[in-house]
Design an enzyme around this catalytic site. Sequence first.
Site, PDB file in Angstrom:
ATOM      1  N   SER A 197     118.306  19.769  19.648  1.00 12.57           N
ATOM      2  CA  SER A 197     119.141  20.714  20.487  1.00 12.57           C
ATOM      3  C   SER A 197     120.607  20.045  20.919  1.00 12.57           C
ATOM      4  O   SER A 197     120.568  18.816  21.415  1.00 12.57           O
ATOM      5  CB  SER A 197     118.230  20.696  21.892  1.00 12.57           C
ATOM      6  N   GLU A 198     121.499  20.761  20.722  1.00 12.45           N
ATOM      7  CA  GLU A 198     122.871  19.980  20.683  1.00 12.45           C
ATOM      8  C   GLU A 198     123.520  19.610  22.215  1.00 12.45           C
ATOM      9  O   GLU A 198     124.480  18.792  22.182  1.00 12.45           O
ATOM     10  CB  GLU A 198     123.915  20.973  19.935  1.00 12.45           C
ATOM     11  N   ASN A 199     122.656  20.029  23.083  1.00  6.05           N
ATOM     12  CA  ASN A 199     122.936  19.246  24.431  1.00  6.05           C
ATOM     13  C   ASN A 199     122.386  17.898  24.450  1.00  6.05           C
ATOM     14  O   ASN A 199     122.641  17.182  25.738  1.00  6.05           O
ATOM     15  CB  ASN A 199     122.311  20.295  25.715  1.00  6.05           C
TER      16      ASN A 199
END
Lengths: 209, 234
Positions: free
Chosen positions: A46-48
């Site tokens: 998840s790119e966060n």
Amino acid sequence: MMPWNRDQMAARAAEELQDGMYVNLGIGIPTLVANHVGDKDITLQSENGMLGMGPFPYEGEEDPDLINAGKQTITELPHTAYFDSATSFGMIRGGKIAAAILGAMEVSEEGDLANWMIPGKLVKGMGGAMDLVAGVGRVIVVMDHTNKAGQSKVLRACTLPLTGKAVVNRIITNLGVLDVVPGGLRIVELADGVTEAELRAATEATIVA
Amino acid sequence: MKKVYATADAALDGLLHDGMFIAAGGFGLCGIPELLIDALVRSGVKDLTIASNNCGVDGFGLGKLLETRQIRKMISSYVGENAEFMRQYLSGEIELEFNPQGTLAERMRAGGAGIPGFYTRTGVGTVIAEGKEVKTFDGQDYILERGIVADLSIVKAWKADDTGNLVFRKTARNFNPPAAMCGRVCVAEVEEIVPRGSLDPDHIHLPGIYVHRIIAGQHEKRIEQRTTRKKETA
């Protein structure tokens, strides 16, 4: 004609994933891909700032400090790792993520992708989509073959602002699977009950043998 | 070197001026410096340029500074959750510079690390590349992006010691470390300040050299999208 439904498209996209892969899934149908990986050892990014994304929490166990890139509450897994946004996009830009599966508004026969903006209508922003398509090993688009007006979303050239130029490797739609190859698109597979003529009729892009 | 302040207002005292450039941590409403944002609202400082991945939601986070018209320009990757932002943007009241999310994070990290610019493939062949230098390395085109140095960084962490060493929690880390790094001055708000020696030096996420002032306080930590599953009954 019996096109694939959303779940069947997600199941087909899941076949693209191999044991041991680190993968980023976009919002919409791509999110459903996680339900179809079966016994394969797939680590979701998840790119966060997370590797090893788990399922939604049980009611009452939501943690505001634990969300995915769609801002939904999620859970961690035994092998989860957290990191900051610069590190997260370092692994994306650096090609460490094997594949991204994401939705699209338009795809061109040269692999151009448009999925972030409709001028005058939709100006929410690209989020991490431009970084993902420029950086990951393989870009797989999952979308309906045509829009609500019945017009092809698989085009000779995109009409909307691009997310990335020549970035898409494979397109999975409700009608079948297409690869971006020199000169145009190659039909890899037809959805059950869809004929090649039907897929060609719904495709504006050049289809090469 | 006393870094601990009693309130958010005291921690920002002397640091604010109209037209300043602020970098803020957070992703959506997760890990946002909500106490410092409230203090910015109370300060009345205006014409702000803010680099932050998002701009809060209507009435919470940076959305509060939109309602009071204190923001002149946002540098963000995604502003889709905010009707007031859209209204001000479409009417020309606020300026918006879209940055791809990873480019924004790297601009902050680079700015804080003394790197004035870097080349990236992200955005090549898109509107993001317009007006930017293109350079070819090994047959591949890259665009030049600039590092960001902000007048002030505002960030949120889980714990700090009194020297400003920070520990974050889960995905609330997000943009906070790079945002902290790129500020000439960084103010951090945390849930708990512990005495030096209480944090394992091997488990510090951001060393205190990047953090100049610290406050502790209560956080609302609003959830943007509450998604759950049902427990299977045995």
